[in-house]
Motif scaffolding. Sequence first.
Motif, PDB file in Angstrom:
ATOM      1  N   TYR A 182       0.855  -1.179   0.000  1.00 19.32           N
ATOM      2  CA  TYR A 182       0.000   0.000   0.000  1.00 19.32           C
ATOM      3  C   TYR A 182       0.897   1.237   0.000  1.00 19.32           C
ATOM      4  O   TYR A 182       1.832   1.332   0.793  1.00 19.32           O
ATOM      5  CB  TYR A 182      -0.889   0.050   1.242  1.00 19.32           C
ATOM      6  CG  TYR A 182      -1.903  -1.053   1.333  1.00 19.32           C
ATOM      7  CD1 TYR A 182      -3.126  -0.978   0.657  1.00 19.32           C
ATOM      8  CD2 TYR A 182      -1.666  -2.180   2.123  1.00 19.32           C
ATOM      9  CE1 TYR A 182      -4.066  -1.995   0.750  1.00 19.32           C
ATOM     10  CE2 TYR A 182      -2.600  -3.200   2.223  1.00 19.32           C
ATOM     11  CZ  TYR A 182      -3.800  -3.097   1.532  1.00 19.32           C
ATOM     12  OH  TYR A 182      -4.738  -4.110   1.637  1.00 19.32           O
ATOM     13  N   ALA A 197      -4.492  10.149   3.017  1.00 19.46           N
ATOM     14  CA  ALA A 197      -4.313   9.239   4.161  1.00 19.46           C
ATOM     15  C   ALA A 197      -3.372   9.893   5.185  1.00 19.46           C
ATOM     16  O   ALA A 197      -2.169   9.970   4.963  1.00 19.46           O
ATOM     17  CB  ALA A 197      -3.750   7.903   3.699  1.00 19.46           C
ATOM     18  N   SER A 211      -0.378  -3.432  12.258  1.00 18.24           N
ATOM     19  CA  SER A 211      -1.366  -2.577  11.594  1.00 18.24           C
ATOM     20  C   SER A 211      -0.965  -1.106  11.660  1.00 18.24           C
ATOM     21  O   SER A 211      -0.129  -0.702  12.481  1.00 18.24           O
ATOM     22  CB  SER A 211      -2.749  -2.758  12.213  1.00 18.24           C
ATOM     23  OG  SER A 211      -2.754  -2.349  13.566  1.00 18.24           O
ATOM     24  N   ILE A 250      -2.948   2.792  11.510  1.00 18.11           N
ATOM     25  CA  ILE A 250      -4.214   3.519  11.516  1.00 18.11           C
ATOM     26  C   ILE A 250      -4.016   4.861  10.820  1.00 18.11           C
ATOM     27  O   ILE A 250      -3.073   5.591  11.118  1.00 18.11           O
ATOM     28  CB  ILE A 250      -4.726   3.749  12.954  1.00 18.11           C
ATOM     29  CG1 ILE A 250      -5.009   2.412  13.638  1.00 18.11           C
ATOM     30  CG2 ILE A 250      -5.988   4.619  12.953  1.00 18.11           C
ATOM     31  CD1 ILE A 250      -5.398   2.542  15.099  1.00 18.11           C
ATOM     32  N   TYR A 251      -4.893   5.168   9.883  1.00 17.60           N
ATOM     33  CA  TYR A 251      -4.832   6.443   9.195  1.00 17.60           C
ATOM     34  C   TYR A 251      -6.230   7.041   9.081  1.00 17.60           C
ATOM     35  O   TYR A 251      -7.238   6.326   9.138  1.00 17.60           O
ATOM     36  CB  TYR A 251      -4.212   6.299   7.801  1.00 17.60           C
ATOM     37  CG  TYR A 251      -5.063   5.540   6.807  1.00 17.60           C
ATOM     38  CD1 TYR A 251      -5.938   6.214   5.946  1.00 17.60           C
ATOM     39  CD2 TYR A 251      -4.998   4.148   6.707  1.00 17.60           C
ATOM     40  CE1 TYR A 251      -6.722   5.527   5.026  1.00 17.60           C
ATOM     41  CE2 TYR A 251      -5.769   3.455   5.789  1.00 17.60           C
ATOM     42  CZ  TYR A 251      -6.623   4.149   4.948  1.00 17.60           C
ATOM     43  OH  TYR A 251      -7.397   3.463   4.051  1.00 17.60           O
ATOM     44  N   GLN A 252      -6.282   8.340   8.957  1.00 17.00           N
ATOM     45  CA  GLN A 252      -7.559   9.016   8.748  1.00 17.00           C
ATOM     46  C   GLN A 252      -7.742   9.299   7.266  1.00 17.00           C
ATOM     47  O   GLN A 252      -6.868   9.875   6.623  1.00 17.00           O
ATOM     48  CB  GLN A 252      -7.636  10.332   9.522  1.00 17.00           C
ATOM     49  CG  GLN A 252      -8.992  11.025   9.379  1.00 17.00           C
ATOM     50  CD  GLN A 252      -9.037  12.366  10.093  1.00 17.00           C
ATOM     51  OE1 GLN A 252      -8.398  13.323   9.671  1.00 17.00           O
ATOM     52  NE2 GLN A 252      -9.769  12.422  11.202  1.00 17.00           N
ATOM     53  N   GLN A 253      -8.875   8.857   6.730  1.00 16.32           N
ATOM     54  CA  GLN A 253      -9.218   9.198   5.354  1.00 16.32           C
ATOM     55  C   GLN A 253      -9.744  10.623   5.375  1.00 16.32           C
ATOM     56  O   GLN A 253     -10.889  10.894   5.700  1.00 16.32           O
ATOM     57  CB  GLN A 253     -10.285   8.249   4.814  1.00 16.32           C
ATOM     58  CG  GLN A 253     -10.492   8.340   3.308  1.00 16.32           C
ATOM     59  CD  GLN A 253      -9.360   7.682   2.535  1.00 16.32           C
ATOM     60  OE1 GLN A 253      -9.089   6.503   2.724  1.00 16.32           O
ATOM     61  NE2 GLN A 253      -8.709   8.431   1.663  1.00 16.32           N
ATOM     62  N   GLU A 304     -12.757   9.877   8.354  1.00 17.25           N
ATOM     63  CA  GLU A 304     -12.959   8.574   9.000  1.00 17.25           C
ATOM     64  C   GLU A 304     -11.635   7.857   9.207  1.00 17.25           C
ATOM     65  O   GLU A 304     -10.781   7.836   8.320  1.00 17.25           O
ATOM     66  CB  GLU A 304     -13.881   7.716   8.129  1.00 17.25           C
ATOM     67  CG  GLU A 304     -14.151   6.321   8.678  1.00 17.25           C
ATOM     68  CD  GLU A 304     -15.020   5.498   7.738  1.00 17.25           C
ATOM     69  OE1 GLU A 304     -14.853   4.260   7.721  1.00 17.25           O
ATOM     70  OE2 GLU A 304     -15.846   6.095   7.016  1.00 17.25           O
ATOM     71  N   ASN A 305     -11.449   7.286  10.400  1.00 17.09           N
ATOM     72  CA  ASN A 305     -10.247   6.507  10.681  1.00 17.09           C
ATOM     73  C   ASN A 305     -10.382   5.099  10.121  1.00 17.09           C
ATOM     74  O   ASN A 305     -11.433   4.463  10.261  1.00 17.09           O
ATOM     75  CB  ASN A 305      -9.979   6.434  12.175  1.00 17.09           C
ATOM     76  CG  ASN A 305      -9.345   7.703  12.705  1.00 17.09           C
ATOM     77  OD1 ASN A 305      -9.099   8.649  11.951  1.00 17.09           O
ATOM     78  ND2 ASN A 305      -9.065   7.760  13.988  1.00 17.09           N
ATOM     79  N   LYS A 306      -9.282   4.615   9.516  1.00 15.70           N
ATOM     80  CA  LYS A 306      -9.282   3.274   8.955  1.00 15.70           C
ATOM     81  C   LYS A 306      -8.025   2.530   9.411  1.00 15.70           C
ATOM     82  O   LYS A 306      -7.016   3.144   9.741  1.00 15.70           O
ATOM     83  CB  LYS A 306      -9.330   3.332   7.427  1.00 15.70           C
ATOM     84  CG  LYS A 306     -10.627   3.922   6.883  1.00 15.70           C
ATOM     85  CD  LYS A 306     -10.705   3.770   5.375  1.00 15.70           C
ATOM     86  CE  LYS A 306     -12.041   4.256   4.851  1.00 15.70           C
ATOM     87  NZ  LYS A 306     -12.167   4.055   3.382  1.00 15.70           N
ATOM     88  N   THR A 307      -8.122   1.210   9.427  1.00 16.50           N
ATOM     89  CA  THR A 307      -7.002   0.379   9.856  1.00 16.50           C
ATOM     90  C   THR A 307      -6.572  -0.539   8.726  1.00 16.50           C
ATOM     91  O   THR A 307      -7.401  -1.202   8.107  1.00 16.50           O
ATOM     92  CB  THR A 307      -7.385  -0.468  11.079  1.00 16.50           C
ATOM     93  OG1 THR A 307      -7.764   0.386  12.154  1.00 16.50           O
ATOM     94  CG2 THR A 307      -6.211  -1.320  11.530  1.00 16.50           C
ATOM     95  N   LEU A 308      -5.272  -0.540   8.462  1.00 13.30           N
ATOM     96  CA  LEU A 308      -4.700  -1.455   7.480  1.00 13.30           C
ATOM     97  C   LEU A 308      -3.878  -2.512   8.202  1.00 13.30           C
ATOM     98  O   LEU A 308      -3.018  -2.183   9.028  1.00 13.30           O
ATOM     99  CB  LEU A 308      -3.776  -0.709   6.515  1.00 13.30           C
ATOM    100  CG  LEU A 308      -4.364  -0.059   5.268  1.00 13.30           C
ATOM    101  CD1 LEU A 308      -3.241   0.597   4.470  1.00 13.30           C
ATOM    102  CD2 LEU A 308      -5.095  -1.062   4.399  1.00 13.30           C
TER     103      LEU A 308
END
Length: 306
Positions: free
Chosen positions: A169, A199, A212, A214-217, A222-226
């Motif tokens: 990514y 991101a 993992s 964590i980033y904010q879109q 919105e926070n997302k986790t990869l």
Amino acid sequence: MLLDLIIIGGGPAGITAGIYAARKKLNTLLISKEFGGQMAKKAVAIENYPGFKKISGLKLIQKFEKQLRKQKIDIERDAVVKVEKIDDKFFVATASKIQFESRAVIVTSGADPRPLEVEGEKEFIGKGVSYCTTCDGPIFANKIVAVVGGGNSGFEAALFLSKIASKIYILECGPKAMADETNQKMVQIAKNIEVITSADIKKIQGDKFVNSIIYQQVSIGENKTLKVQGIFVEIGHQPATSFVKDLVDFNEKDEIKIDWQTCQTKTPGLFASGDVTEVKTKQIVVAAGEGAKAAIAAYRYLNDKY
């Protein structure tokens, strides 16, 4: 013993300065913990250096070093921690508590990777967080990784990793990637690279190792986790200048200000070249040219003064 010149740094600027200084018959010492800097660690494939259709940064710096060692020049493998000037002499102290004296100094210390400065980053350095793709990439064979940074460095890191990791990514904080068109096209062709823009990295998580990020879109707040097993930070570099901060002026990026014609700083006899300076174009060929310019200017300074 009082030297004519001390060169600090073993990248393309420092090595070139060393070659030119030796050819000018200056009594010169080059101090560097290692040779190559970013060029050796990060330049996977160089296709824009004259004389070589394609060569790795490591192989090119090895050629630089081989030519340097043929010159009459002393080399000290150490890190510089302090530079002072008293009257007309410079005093250069190293991490090994050795002090050298010279009439002139050229700073070519380059730049260090710029950290993300987010929660979990320091904790997982060496445990999934890396700043050198070519150094640590092979560790992540068949794993899922993230590259933070959408400029050329980030895209080139992802392309290198695409032959090693199963999924990559690219996370870019801006609304669009900043890499040049060629790199963007190559990433589009790669089947295992995905680009995520807007991101904003918030946190790096894991147990013993990273698991993992964590980033904010930003576009939707919105926070997302990869789920990733490795993170490569490619958001630029900051000049390595702490040892000389009292003798030079800096621009807003903490790069050393120099006279464009001579590479001299505000301190007479103190020169700087390469990525540590305010020169805008950060390229190997430019750094080498600036190193040559600084060495010639140092020779003229010494010749006029002594």
